[in-house]
Scaffold this motif. Sequence first.
Motif, PDB file in Angstrom:
ATOM      1  N   GLU A 241       0.812  -1.211   0.000  1.00 14.19           N
ATOM      2  CA  GLU A 241       0.000   0.000   0.000  1.00 14.19           C
ATOM      3  C   GLU A 241       0.853   1.272   0.000  1.00 14.19           C
TER       4      GLU A 241
ATOM      5  N   LYS B  49       1.522   4.199  13.077  1.00 12.45           N
ATOM      6  CA  LYS B  49       2.461   4.376  11.979  1.00 12.45           C
ATOM      7  C   LYS B  49       3.803   4.721  12.603  1.00 12.45           C
TER       8      LYS B  49
ATOM      9  N   SER C  37       1.519  -1.542   5.026  1.00 10.98           N
ATOM     10  CA  SER C  37       0.944  -2.067   6.264  1.00 10.98           C
ATOM     11  C   SER C  37       1.716  -3.274   6.764  1.00 10.98           C
ATOM     12  N   TYR C  38       1.820  -3.362   8.048  1.00 11.51           N
ATOM     13  CA  TYR C  38       2.440  -4.500   8.722  1.00 11.51           C
ATOM     14  C   TYR C  38       1.752  -5.786   8.295  1.00 11.51           C
ATOM     15  N   GLU C  39       0.431  -5.740   8.216  1.00  9.13           N
ATOM     16  CA  GLU C  39      -0.331  -6.939   7.893  1.00  9.13           C
ATOM     17  C   GLU C  39       0.027  -7.476   6.509  1.00  9.13           C
TER      18      GLU C  39
ATOM     19  N   THR D 191       2.899   1.025   8.831  1.00  5.83           N
ATOM     20  CA  THR D 191       1.651   1.193   9.572  1.00  5.83           C
ATOM     21  C   THR D 191       1.082  -0.172   9.961  1.00  5.83           C
ATOM     22  N   ARG D 192       0.707  -0.309  11.234  1.00  2.00           N
ATOM     23  CA  ARG D 192      -0.047  -1.492  11.649  1.00  2.00           C
ATOM     24  C   ARG D 192      -1.501  -1.073  11.798  1.00  2.00           C
ATOM     25  N   LYS D 193      -2.315  -1.512  10.856  1.00  3.30           N
ATOM     26  CA  LYS D 193      -3.695  -1.050  10.796  1.00  3.30           C
ATOM     27  C   LYS D 193      -4.471  -1.399  12.061  1.00  3.30           C
TER      28      LYS D 193
END
Length: 385
Positions: A66, A158, A70-72, A151-153
């Motif tokens: 993204e 962030k 994102s971390y995910e 960023t970890r949603k």
Amino acid sequence: MLNFDFYNPTLISFGEGRIAELDRLIPAKARVLVLFGGDSARRTGTLAEVQGALADREVLLFGGIEPNPSYETLIEAVALVRREAVDFLLAVGGGSVIDGTKFVAAAVNYAGEPWEILQSHGSKVTQALPFGAVLTLPATGSEMNNGGVVTRKSEQAKLPFRNKLLFPVFSILDPSKTFTLPERQVANGVVDAFVHVVEQYLTYPGDAPVQDRFAEGLLLTLIELGPKALSQPQDYQVRANLMWVATLALNGLIGAGVPQDWATHMIGHEITALYGLDHAQTLAVVLPAMLQQRRAAKHAKLLQYAERVWGLSSGSEEQRIDAAIVRTRDFFEALGVKTRLGDYQLGQEVVEPLIAQLEAHGMTRLGEHRDVTPAISRQVLQACL
């Protein structure tokens, strides 16, 4: 001038047609994972060109990183690297893809929970996979530094990270790859690079004229080239110089031996994490308010900035500072990047949640003097409305 260490091992391969150099730059027997963002890498032919240059190697692809990586998503890439025994990473994209690749490089062989890498801002990293980059969007300087932001949603966090093991082995900078960028991304890149320079320059006098003149030259170049990059999108020389300015803005050179701020960035990160604004949009919103609120502490450098960058030498000192801040805001606006939270339908209701996030992430002593407390950050955010 402050004591400093300057180290930058990244090889820059600059110019049109340099993607062909991948065959020379990546080990012949490497198992390569190419990481990229959306469909633009395919649509523009850049991904095919990369694959063609790597034709003799085993190559896997991982897309979908993204604009704020994102971390995910990146954890999925980490799993793929481990499963397929990949031993070289290649980022194809802008700063977000390169930042994400740095995290993957650090996380693959990390013994603990990879989230700890971000919680420790990178200090716990002891090994990393080698990686390179093909830059398609000049903005963040990630192609020639050892830091990133992820960023970890699920946490709405962030967080920045940095480690000496996370410099790219090489980065390929082909200005022609920027010709098809949307105007919004080009404008964001100019703002991003501009604020990177300001964060290292607009602090307090550090008796470092070499760094100051370098920084001022970069700012003047961005002011000159920014509008041209939007009005002349196919001009190779404009795009080439813009790409190189963005790289130099954050490769460590102008920040060596001088105090640095970064408060604007830390507040900006929280705005992106909670409300989804582009990174550069948050910087354009926060910087003018930050300079206004902290004008006393930055007085001498603001006057220098006013004169050397904006050519403001008449009027009282306070008038010159006012004018320099106005010129800065006007420059962002002229690029099409708005400078008020209200421009993004955000009002008073966002201030306290943002302060709470800063406190939760330990961002309570920001700035070159470590005097930007939550109370000061609140004043800045109020001025952003």
